[in-house]
Design an enzyme around this catalytic site. Structure first.
Site, mmCIF file in Angstrom:
data_model
loop_
_atom_site.group_PDB
_atom_site.id
_atom_site.type_symbol
_atom_site.label_atom_id
_atom_site.label_comp_id
_atom_site.label_asym_id
_atom_site.label_seq_id
_atom_site.Cartn_x
_atom_site.Cartn_y
_atom_site.Cartn_z
ATOM 1 N N HIS A 146 0.850 -1.191 0.000
ATOM 2 C CA HIS A 146 0.000 0.000 0.000
ATOM 3 C C HIS A 146 0.881 1.235 0.000
ATOM 4 C CE1 HIS A 146 -3.104 2.897 1.229
ATOM 5 N NE2 HIS A 146 -3.974 2.005 0.841
ATOM 6 N N ASP B 50 -7.850 -3.975 -0.674
ATOM 7 C CA ASP B 50 -8.384 -4.047 -2.035
ATOM 8 C C ASP B 50 -8.363 -5.471 -2.573
ATOM 9 O OD1 ASP B 50 -8.777 -1.180 -2.324
ATOM 10 O OD2 ASP B 50 -6.599 -1.039 -2.374
#
Length: 430
Positions: free
Chosen positions: A307, A365
């Site tokens: 991330h 995600d």
């Protein structure tokens, strides 16, 4: 915050003292508000990645520690023990509600889930193959044409009504955008269902057959909403604040946020992840793609791992993994090659030292894309669902900005590198 410290800046043998503020959490912040007036210079920070644009008490992120706090409460605790509407209340009002306050809030949201009947005409004005996000941008922006009694930003009560309306109606608008895109009739909300269950029913029920989602799916949907409710000053939130700084009505500001979220670099991460899984195709091809991901000369990158903000691990991923496991156990993966690839890729990435050393762990995600695909949502609906989730964060940030006496209209500066002054030449002489 306090400003007991100062920073010294030297420019051409002149020294300038700049106040340094200490927040309750995070790094100190140098105040350069008066720098241009005193020194005649601007600072340069593309992407504003090192610039504090506002004072906020809503959300705090520590990317190095893998920490996400809403009003001080860790996101993993909220996702595990709370629910989306309770988190909405927390973000909006600053504290967790009492039982009485929660019941009142749920009732107010539930009673505003229907949209004005004339708004159905907006949906029918779009092409059938319009992306649901395009539809949502248009319909949400058009809400200001239907709800005139909640567009005065100077009236606290109108701001409150607009806030409740958007939180309540966004799932209905997203579900209608989906139904319209697949040629099915709209399904109206029901007041006897919770927020997440209502949304699933509006997306998947048809007049000929009722849809009753399994509680596991409803809980997973609620967690997706909760884990995406707010994420500090990201691109879409900053867009909402910037639009709001001009005094624009709340529906226009949220429509601007939806438009920004639509960008693939922001809200499309889980869609990109699922598309990658489909590109891999089958479990036996995973080693090939793992090798490509490790090859510095290969442009291929594993989506859904690591991330930009969280340098250690994504604190939302652990709870989302639990939901993904529950959903896949319920629905099965035997006949779904994409989900089979996802499960095996997750296993390899968690065991391979290459990914562990680089802290490339599966993020929120990765898991949310798996869950939404297993539920039956097309990838075109992933970002609209993100928009439903993030609406409360946008609203909380917008309301906070309006209440900030130091807030002013946004006006970034630039480092100009174009031509200096030139005289106009008539076209006949060029």
């Amino acid at each position: 915050m306090t400003d007991t410290k100062t920073a010294k800046l030297s420019i051409n043998d002149r020294d300038f003292d700049l106040p340094v503020y200490s927040p309750t959490a995070g790094p100190d912040v140098i105040d350069i508000t008066k720098l241009y007036g005193q020194a005649g210079v601007f600072t340069h920070d593309p992407g504003f990645t090192s610039t504090s644009s506002c004072v906020s008490q809503i959300t705090f992120i520590d990317g190095d520690k893998g920490e996400l706090l809403h009003r001080g409460y860790p996101i993993d605790q909220l996702a595990k023990d709370s629910n989306y509407l309770e988190v909405c209340y927390l973000l909006l009002y600053g504290e967790l509600p009492t039982a009485t306050e929660m019941a009142d809030f749920e009732t107010r949201v539930t009673r505003h889930t229907m949209i004005h009947e004339q708004m159905h005409n907006f949906f029918r004005g779009f092409r059938r193959d319009a992306h649901p996000m395009a539809t949502m941008v248009g319909v949400v922006g058009a809400m200001s044409a239907f709800y005139h009694d909640s567009t005065d930003i100077n009236d606290p009560w109108q701001r409150e009504v607009a806030s409740i309306r958007m939180i309540a109606k966004m799932p209905t608008i997203a579900a209608m955008a989906y139904k319209y895109s697949i040629g099915q009739p709209f399904v109206y909300p029901r007041n006897d269902l919770d927020y997440a269950t209502n949304f699933l029913r509006m997306c998947f029920a048809v007049p000929a057959e009722e849809y009753v989602p399994d509680p596991v799916l409803s809980r997973a949907m609620d967690r997706i909403f909760t884990l995406h409710a707010d994420h500090e000053q990201n691109a879409s939130t900053s867009t909402v604040r910037l639009a709001g700084s001009s005094g624009a009505n709340p529906f226009a500001c949220i429509a601007a946020g939806i438009a920004c979220l639509w960008g693939p670099a922001h809200g499309g991460a889980n869609q990109a992840c699922l598309e990658m899984l489909r590109e891999i195709g089958t479990v036996d091809r995973i080693p090939e793609y793992i090798a490509r991901a490790k090859d510095k000369n290969d442009p291929f990158r594993l989506m859904g791992f690591g991330h930009r903000v969280y340098k250690n691990f994504d604190p939302r991923a652990k709870v989302m993994k639990e939901s993904a496991d529950e959903v896949l156990d319920l629905l099965g993966v035997e006949n779904n090659p994409t989900l089979q690839v996802a499960k095996e890729l997750e296993k390899i990435a968690l065991e391979d030292s290459y990914f562990a050393d680089k802290k490339l762990y599966p993020n929120v995600d990765f898991y949310s894309g798996i869950i939404l695909d297993a539920m039956g949502f097309p990838t075109s609906m992933f970002t609209p669902i993100f928009a439903v989730s993030r609406t409360v964060g946008w609203i909380a940030q917008w309301k906070e900005m309006l209440n900030d006496p130091a807030a002013k209209i946004g006006r970034p500066r630039q480092l100009y590198t174009g031509p200096t002054k030139r005289d106009y030449v008539n076209i006949a002489k060029r």
